[in-house]
Design a protein around this motif. Sequence first.
Motif, mmCIF file in Angstrom:
data_model
loop_
_atom_site.group_PDB
_atom_site.id
_atom_site.type_symbol
_atom_site.label_atom_id
_atom_site.label_comp_id
_atom_site.label_asym_id
_atom_site.label_seq_id
_atom_site.Cartn_x
_atom_site.Cartn_y
_atom_site.Cartn_z
ATOM 1 N N PRO A 1 0.783 -1.250 0.000
ATOM 2 C CA PRO A 1 0.000 0.000 0.000
ATOM 3 C C PRO A 1 0.811 1.295 0.000
ATOM 4 N N PRO A 2 1.889 1.420 0.815
ATOM 5 C CA PRO A 2 2.618 2.698 0.802
ATOM 6 C C PRO A 2 3.261 3.020 -0.543
ATOM 7 N N ILE A 3 3.752 1.997 -1.243
ATOM 8 C CA ILE A 3 4.365 2.241 -2.555
ATOM 9 C C ILE A 3 3.284 2.541 -3.590
ATOM 10 N N LEU A 4 2.149 1.851 -3.500
ATOM 11 C CA LEU A 4 1.037 2.133 -4.412
ATOM 12 C C LEU A 4 0.551 3.573 -4.224
ATOM 13 N N GLU A 5 0.557 4.032 -2.989
ATOM 14 C CA GLU A 5 0.166 5.419 -2.719
ATOM 15 C C GLU A 5 1.162 6.397 -3.340
#
Length: 306
Positions: free
Chosen positions: A187-191
């Motif tokens: 999730p943090p990289i997708l964000e």
Amino acid sequence: MNLTSVDELFETDASREDKQREKVLDIPLSKISDFPNHPFKVKADEAMLEMADSVKQYGILVPGLVRTKADGGYEMVAGHRRKKASEIAGKESMPCIVRELNDDEAIVAMVDSNLQRESILPSEKALAYKMKLEAMKRQAGRPSKEDNYSQLGNNFSTKTSSDELAVQTGESKNQIFRYIRLTELIPPILEMVDEKQIAFNPAVEISYLTENEQTELLETMKQEENTPSLSQAQRLKKFSQEGRLSTDVIYSILTEEKPNQKEKFNIRRDRIDQYFPKNYNEKQKEDLIVQLLESWYKKRQREQER
């Protein structure tokens, strides 16, 4: 034996058609739940507040689409933003079309209604394509492994669900697969992809890293305030597939000088973080440093003029 009721005997064709015709009902918001795993974000941003103001003045002009739930109430298929705007506007209900849809029909309708929006985040499109493609496969009775989510697509001679999705969306199969690969990102990289901190193509390559490798990469990106180029991401993927991607390798690749890279001035965080309030973000820290430097520079100029 089923007997025809008296009402049915005297029912006209027009009344039968009227029963089957979809109607718009005013449904309490409290009875409408969100679609499970809805991939499109509903934020209380400026656009949402403008929509809420419009709802206050004119109401909902385009009805939402809902389906009935087995345990009672309704499930929103299309109209999550209109529902949120209605809540902000203080409305207790909203007009909706009630349609009987199975799970896969509902997924297709939900995705199609949202893909018409002008601005769609990469994460939204990635999750939406994945949900719709899987629903299309089930509807067609095709195996879940019919298409593989590679960057290169496939060359099946028969028409596949991904072929149909490509025609419907106007995007190539390869591009659809690349978007779906983004769902493998933590999730943090997708964000970061949504916020345009990481470009699309490098993000696709990073998606092939394991969850632990992506976490290591995320920490290194934060520490070095740097993100990988496409060629660097491809090398990270290659090392990962060979089982040789370690923290040291990630650091080595990420900190190498890129072509045409401007020289950076770096200060170790542990030397300056103690001087900032704990709630300061990176932008606030940068602004404060610049303000202090400007103040120091002006003071130095005044002293030299004396």
